[in-house]
Design a protein around this motif. Structure first.
Motif, PDB file in Angstrom:
ATOM      1  N   GLU A 142       0.749  -1.180   0.107  1.00  0.00           N
ATOM      2  CA  GLU A 142      -0.104  -0.076  -0.043  1.00  0.00           C
ATOM      3  C   GLU A 142       0.848   1.115  -0.028  1.00  0.00           C
ATOM      4  N   GLU A 143       2.040   1.087   0.765  1.00  0.00           N
ATOM      5  CA  GLU A 143       2.909   2.508   0.841  1.00  0.00           C
ATOM      6  C   GLU A 143       3.412   2.873  -0.547  1.00  0.00           C
ATOM      7  N   VAL A 144       3.607   1.885  -1.369  1.00  0.00           N
ATOM      8  CA  VAL A 144       4.431   2.405  -2.599  1.00  0.00           C
ATOM      9  C   VAL A 144       3.386   2.651  -3.676  1.00  0.00           C
ATOM     10  N   GLY A 145       2.215   2.420  -3.334  1.00  0.00           N
ATOM     11  CA  GLY A 145       1.006   2.432  -4.622  1.00  0.00           C
ATOM     12  C   GLY A 145       0.555   1.187  -5.375  1.00  0.00           C
ATOM     13  N   LEU A 146       0.994   0.147  -4.839  1.00  0.00           N
ATOM     14  CA  LEU A 146       0.585  -0.975  -5.698  1.00  0.00           C
ATOM     15  C   LEU A 146      -0.957  -1.089  -5.513  1.00  0.00           C
ATOM     16  N   ASP A 147      -1.448  -1.488  -6.814  1.00  0.00           N
ATOM     17  CA  ASP A 147      -2.896  -1.888  -6.853  1.00  0.00           C
ATOM     18  C   ASP A 147      -2.990  -3.086  -6.092  1.00  0.00           C
ATOM     19  N   LEU A 148      -3.857  -3.114  -5.075  1.00  0.00           N
ATOM     20  CA  LEU A 148      -4.110  -4.168  -4.092  1.00  0.00           C
ATOM     21  C   LEU A 148      -5.266  -5.351  -4.418  1.00  0.00           C
ATOM     22  N   ARG A 149      -6.049  -4.903  -5.500  1.00  0.00           N
ATOM     23  CA  ARG A 149      -7.123  -5.515  -5.977  1.00  0.00           C
ATOM     24  C   ARG A 149      -6.787  -7.227  -6.307  1.00  0.00           C
ATOM     25  N   LEU A 150      -5.640  -7.427  -6.697  1.00  0.00           N
ATOM     26  CA  LEU A 150      -5.035  -8.672  -7.010  1.00  0.00           C
ATOM     27  C   LEU A 150      -4.527  -9.448  -5.943  1.00  0.00           C
ATOM     28  N   LEU A 151      -4.238  -9.004  -4.839  1.00  0.00           N
ATOM     29  CA  LEU A 151      -3.631  -9.335  -3.758  1.00  0.00           C
ATOM     30  C   LEU A 151      -4.433 -10.084  -2.992  1.00  0.00           C
ATOM     31  N   GLN A 152      -4.544 -11.851  -2.778  1.00  0.00           N
ATOM     32  CA  GLN A 152      -5.393 -12.233  -1.987  1.00  0.00           C
ATOM     33  C   GLN A 152      -4.875 -12.646  -0.580  1.00  0.00           C
ATOM     34  N   ARG A 153      -5.746 -12.557   0.547  1.00  0.00           N
ATOM     35  CA  ARG A 153      -5.423 -12.979   1.759  1.00  0.00           C
ATOM     36  C   ARG A 153      -6.084 -14.155   2.096  1.00  0.00           C
ATOM     37  N   VAL A 154      -5.402 -15.098   2.712  1.00  0.00           N
ATOM     38  CA  VAL A 154      -5.994 -16.342   2.961  1.00  0.00           C
ATOM     39  C   VAL A 154      -5.759 -16.880   4.263  1.00  0.00           C
ATOM     40  N   PRO A 155      -6.383 -17.822   4.880  1.00  0.00           N
ATOM     41  CA  PRO A 155      -6.141 -18.241   6.191  1.00  0.00           C
ATOM     42  C   PRO A 155      -5.221 -19.362   6.394  1.00  0.00           C
ATOM     43  N   ARG A 156      -3.935 -19.228   5.876  1.00  0.00           N
ATOM     44  CA  ARG A 156      -2.804 -20.024   5.778  1.00  0.00           C
ATOM     45  C   ARG A 156      -1.766 -19.430   6.574  1.00  0.00           C
ATOM     46  N   SER A 157      -0.662 -20.454   6.666  1.00  0.00           N
ATOM     47  CA  SER A 157       0.420 -19.660   7.145  1.00  0.00           C
ATOM     48  C   SER A 157       1.422 -18.930   6.226  1.00  0.00           C
ATOM     49  N   PRO A 158       2.215 -17.986   6.853  1.00  0.00           N
ATOM     50  CA  PRO A 158       3.045 -17.151   6.117  1.00  0.00           C
ATOM     51  C   PRO A 158       4.147 -18.118   5.401  1.00  0.00           C
ATOM     52  N   LEU A 159       4.778 -17.658   4.183  1.00  0.00           N
ATOM     53  CA  LEU A 159       5.943 -18.272   3.520  1.00  0.00           C
ATOM     54  C   LEU A 159       7.106 -17.577   4.334  1.00  0.00           C
ATOM     55  N   LEU A 160       8.000 -18.244   4.457  1.00  0.00           N
ATOM     56  CA  LEU A 160       9.264 -17.618   5.180  1.00  0.00           C
ATOM     57  C   LEU A 160      10.598 -18.034   4.418  1.00  0.00           C
ATOM     58  N   ALA A 161      11.346 -17.080   4.195  1.00  0.00           N
ATOM     59  CA  ALA A 161      12.741 -17.458   3.524  1.00  0.00           C
ATOM     60  C   ALA A 161      13.664 -16.981   4.742  1.00  0.00           C
ATOM     61  N   ILE A 162      14.395 -18.320   5.409  1.00  0.00           N
ATOM     62  CA  ILE A 162      15.558 -18.361   6.183  1.00  0.00           C
ATOM     63  C   ILE A 162      16.739 -17.989   5.476  1.00  0.00           C
ATOM     64  N   VAL A 163      17.232 -16.710   5.839  1.00  0.00           N
ATOM     65  CA  VAL A 163      18.489 -16.203   5.015  1.00  0.00           C
ATOM     66  C   VAL A 163      19.590 -16.496   6.209  1.00  0.00           C
ATOM     67  N   GLU A 164      20.523 -17.267   6.041  1.00  0.00           N
ATOM     68  CA  GLU A 164      21.539 -17.618   6.906  1.00  0.00           C
ATOM     69  C   GLU A 164      23.003 -16.715   6.426  1.00  0.00           C
ATOM     70  N   LYS A 165      23.747 -16.245   7.438  1.00  0.00           N
ATOM     71  CA  LYS A 165      24.676 -15.626   7.051  1.00  0.00           C
ATOM     72  C   LYS A 165      25.863 -16.336   6.295  1.00  0.00           C
ATOM     73  N   SER A 166      26.261 -15.958   5.128  1.00  0.00           N
ATOM     74  CA  SER A 166      27.147 -16.405   4.096  1.00  0.00           C
ATOM     75  C   SER A 166      27.352 -15.270   3.077  1.00  0.00           C
ATOM     76  N   GLU A 167      28.239 -15.520   2.158  1.00  0.00           N
ATOM     77  CA  GLU A 167      28.340 -14.825   0.966  1.00  0.00           C
ATOM     78  C   GLU A 167      28.556 -15.486  -0.056  1.00  0.00           C
ATOM     79  N   PRO A 168      27.795 -15.689  -1.078  1.00  0.00           N
ATOM     80  CA  PRO A 168      26.330 -15.131  -1.171  1.00  0.00           C
ATOM     81  C   PRO A 168      25.475 -15.683   0.100  1.00  0.00           C
ATOM     82  N   PRO A 169      24.347 -15.150   0.499  1.00  0.00           N
ATOM     83  CA  PRO A 169      23.526 -15.598   1.528  1.00  0.00           C
ATOM     84  C   PRO A 169      23.020 -16.989   1.031  1.00  0.00           C
ATOM     85  N   HIS A 170      22.980 -17.768   2.352  1.00  0.00           N
ATOM     86  CA  HIS A 170      22.354 -19.163   1.919  1.00  0.00           C
ATOM     87  C   HIS A 170      20.609 -18.994   2.245  1.00  0.00           C
TER      88      HIS A 170
END
Length: 307
Positions: A67-95
């Motif tokens: 919303e902050e950047v002005g995206l059209d939100l009409r195609l962004l769906q909210r569903v009663p499921r858990s979030p998708l998480l990306a675990i970013v471990e310290k490394s170069e490049p990140p793992h």
């Protein structure tokens, strides 16, 4: 659909859990295709993000940032499921690894989009891990093919992650074959074509769609644009880098912005637009969209170097 979007990015919006050391983690909004959507919106394009997010605090943060950047939100769906998480471990490049076996992103349903949502659509961007996670991947490939048949130009960035094993190969071929624009990095090529050198891997990818416009980025070695037999190359402008998170996503957004607004530009200028957007994103922490002023300044700098 009133005021329908001109640009679409479809795929994953997720939360990066970033290792800070000492068993401390920081949550940051992210996701490859969502980052591209925010960058396009920040550059003034009428852009929608199509995907599904959770109904908890992680989904709230993604919604607020959209919303902050002005995206059209009409195609962004909210569903009663858990979030998708990306675990970013310290490394170069990140793992990276991902948590979300039945998470919200997998439940995106294009049939729920409002009537007329494609009426003004000119470009649709796909890529990221959304195309390696079933059943979402099949949904998105079918959507891309449908939009292509309707005359929408397709952009594709595989954005390799380690869950893209041999099962991803048919998706890679299907998406590459219909894309007008394909963005890939040297690291992507090493992951997508294990055992091959970068040049051979890139030749394999180009053979899937010789007519496409290819953006190849090579980190400190700069970037190149390829169209048929034509090739141009440039180095990124030197900036005071805060971090490089989201720079690749910003670069494809900059290229699409240039192709949309200034289609008659030279190939070299389109490449400068991509590099300017990617470098502008490095001036801020996290996957923060580049500002139009910073992108314009860096674009003019690059254009001046060859004039």
């Amino acid at each position: 659909m009133d005021n329908a979007p001109v640009m679409l990015c479809a795929g994953e919006a997720l939360t990066d859990m970033i290792d800070q050391g000492n068993d401390t983690w920081a949550a940051r909004v992210g996701g490859s295709t969502w980052n591209v959507a925010r960058a396009l919106a920040g550059l003034g394009e009428k852009t929608a993000f199509a995907g599904a997010i959770s109904q908890d605090r992680f989904g709230d943060a993604l919604w607020a940032a959209s919303e902050e950047v002005g995206l059209d939100l009409r195609l962004l769906q909210r569903v009663p499921r858990s979030p998708l998480l990306a675990i970013v471990e310290k490394s170069e490049p990140p793992h990276y690894f991902f948590i979300g076996d039945d998470s919200a992103d997998l439940h995106f349903d294009p049939s729920q989009n409002p009537a007329g949502w494609t009426d003004a659509l000119a470009w649709a961007h796909f890529g990221g891990i959304s195309l390696a996670r079933q059943p979402l991947a099949s949904t998105l490939v079918a959507l891309a093919q449908k939009l292509k048949a309707q005359g929408v130009s397709i952009s594709y960035d595989p954005n390799y992650r380690n869950l893209m094993d041999e099962r991803y190969t048919p998706t890679l071929a299907a998406m590459a074959s219909i894309a007008e624009v394909i963005k890939v990095s040297d690291d992507d090529l090493r992951g997508l074509f294990p055992g091959l050198g970068v040049d051979e891997a890139f030749a394999r990818l180009r053979a899937m769609n010789p007519a496409a416009l290819f953006l190849l980025t090579r980190g400190g070695q700069g970037a190149s644009l390829f169209r048929g037999e034509e090739r141009v190359h440039a180095m990124a402008p030197k900036v005071a880098v805060v971090d490089t998170v989201g720079a690749g996503d910003a670069s494809i957004a900059g290229l699409l912005h240039s192709l949309s607004r200034q289609p008659a530009r030279s190939l070299q200028s389109h490449l400068h637009a991509a590099l300017a957007a990617g470098s502008a994103a490095c001036l801020q922490a996290g996957a923060t969209p580049p500002t139009p002023a910073a992108m314009h300044q860096l674009f003019e700098l690059l254009e001046g170097e060859v004039s």
